[in-house]
Motif scaffolding. Structure first.
Motif, PDB file in Angstrom:
ATOM      1  N   LEU A   1       8.566  11.229   3.227  1.00 48.12           N
ATOM      2  CA  LEU A   1       8.610   9.991   2.504  1.00 48.12           C
ATOM      3  C   LEU A   1      10.285   9.701   3.461  1.00 48.12           C
ATOM      4  O   LEU A   1      10.291   8.168   3.329  1.00 48.12           O
ATOM      5  CB  LEU A   1       8.480   9.569   1.114  1.00 48.12           C
ATOM      6  N   ALA A   2      11.271  10.261   2.742  1.00 53.98           N
ATOM      7  CA  ALA A   2      12.333   9.521   3.245  1.00 53.98           C
ATOM      8  C   ALA A   2      12.596   9.292   4.926  1.00 53.98           C
ATOM      9  O   ALA A   2      13.231   8.736   5.131  1.00 53.98           O
ATOM     10  CB  ALA A   2      13.728  10.985   3.149  1.00 53.98           C
ATOM     11  N   SER A   3      11.819  10.535   5.956  1.00 57.58           N
ATOM     12  CA  SER A   3      11.980  10.204   7.264  1.00 57.58           C
ATOM     13  C   SER A   3      11.365   8.733   7.474  1.00 57.58           C
ATOM     14  O   SER A   3      11.220   8.626   8.664  1.00 57.58           O
ATOM     15  CB  SER A   3      11.832  11.466   7.409  1.00 57.58           C
ATOM     16  N   PHE A   4      10.297   8.490   6.577  1.00 56.93           N
ATOM     17  CA  PHE A   4       8.759   7.380   7.131  1.00 56.93           C
ATOM     18  C   PHE A   4      10.263   6.144   6.799  1.00 56.93           C
ATOM     19  O   PHE A   4      10.123   5.483   7.403  1.00 56.93           O
ATOM     20  CB  PHE A   4       7.928   7.333   5.674  1.00 56.93           C
ATOM     21  N   TYR A   5      10.463   6.417   6.156  1.00 51.45           N
ATOM     22  CA  TYR A   5      11.127   5.239   5.617  1.00 51.45           C
ATOM     23  C   TYR A   5      12.960   5.233   6.445  1.00 51.45           C
ATOM     24  O   TYR A   5      13.021   3.789   6.613  1.00 51.45           O
ATOM     25  CB  TYR A   5      11.744   4.946   3.406  1.00 51.45           C
ATOM     26  N   ASN A   6      13.663   6.074   6.464  1.00 51.94           N
ATOM     27  CA  ASN A   6      14.632   5.738   7.053  1.00 51.94           C
ATOM     28  C   ASN A   6      13.934   5.615   9.151  1.00 51.94           C
ATOM     29  O   ASN A   6      14.432   4.628   9.670  1.00 51.94           O
ATOM     30  CB  ASN A   6      15.066   7.468   7.813  1.00 51.94           C
ATOM     31  N   GLN A   7      13.000   5.987   9.366  1.00 51.93           N
ATOM     32  CA  GLN A   7      12.361   5.434  11.353  1.00 51.93           C
ATOM     33  C   GLN A   7      11.670   3.489  10.797  1.00 51.93           C
ATOM     34  O   GLN A   7      12.502   3.085  11.784  1.00 51.93           O
ATOM     35  CB  GLN A   7      10.790   5.865  11.264  1.00 51.93           C
TER      36      GLN A   7
ATOM     37  N   THR B   1      13.963   1.122  13.128  1.00 52.50           N
ATOM     38  CA  THR B   1      13.367   0.107  13.647  1.00 52.50           C
ATOM     39  C   THR B   1      14.112  -1.343  14.238  1.00 52.50           C
ATOM     40  O   THR B   1      13.573  -2.150  14.156  1.00 52.50           O
ATOM     41  CB  THR B   1      11.656   0.360  13.556  1.00 52.50           C
ATOM     42  N   THR B   2      13.999  -1.636  12.346  1.00 51.28           N
ATOM     43  CA  THR B   2      14.900  -2.790  11.911  1.00 51.28           C
ATOM     44  C   THR B   2      16.431  -3.393  12.904  1.00 51.28           C
ATOM     45  O   THR B   2      16.496  -4.275  13.033  1.00 51.28           O
ATOM     46  CB  THR B   2      14.579  -3.157  10.320  1.00 51.28           C
ATOM     47  N   VAL B   3      16.603  -2.258  12.645  1.00 46.73           N
ATOM     48  CA  VAL B   3      18.119  -2.414  13.160  1.00 46.73           C
ATOM     49  C   VAL B   3      18.308  -2.501  14.861  1.00 46.73           C
ATOM     50  O   VAL B   3      18.641  -2.940  15.227  1.00 46.73           O
ATOM     51  CB  VAL B   3      19.487  -0.883  12.927  1.00 46.73           C
ATOM     52  N   GLU B   4      17.411  -1.044  15.470  1.00 44.88           N
ATOM     53  CA  GLU B   4      17.055  -1.774  16.247  1.00 44.88           C
ATOM     54  C   GLU B   4      17.022  -2.643  17.359  1.00 44.88           C
ATOM     55  O   GLU B   4      17.122  -3.828  17.951  1.00 44.88           O
ATOM     56  CB  GLU B   4      15.699  -0.411  16.855  1.00 44.88           C
ATOM     57  N   TYR B   5      15.796  -3.711  16.344  1.00 41.51           N
ATOM     58  CA  TYR B   5      15.522  -4.859  16.804  1.00 41.51           C
ATOM     59  C   TYR B   5      16.838  -6.370  16.708  1.00 41.51           C
ATOM     60  O   TYR B   5      16.688  -7.104  17.018  1.00 41.51           O
ATOM     61  CB  TYR B   5      13.971  -5.475  15.197  1.00 41.51           C
TER      62      TYR B   5
END
Length: 64
Positions: free
Chosen positions: A16-22, A26-30
């Motif tokens: 779950l932590a890995s999912f939320y971190n990804q 993605t938001t930061v990259e955008y």
């Protein structure tokens, strides 16, 4: 009971932590891509504005 096994609970939390971190990355990259595009556009329009100013002054001088 196998459902309450601490190892399974920990593994589930890691997933779950890995999912939320990804999603967060993605938001930061955008956001970074948007900022980069904005900076390029500002630079391009700034240079274009200077060229248009020169052209307008040339036309004013030509008609004066």
């Amino acid at each position: 009971m196998a459902g309450n096994d601490p190892a399974r609970v920990t593994l589930r939390r890691i997933r779950l932590a890995s999912f939320y971190n990804q999603k967060g990355l993605t938001t930061v990259e955008y956001a970074m891509a948007g900022a980069l595009i904005a900076a390029v556009l500002v630079t391009a329009f700034d240079g274009l504005g200077a060229q248009i100013g020169v052209l307008i002054n040339f036309l004013i001088d030509a008609f004066s």
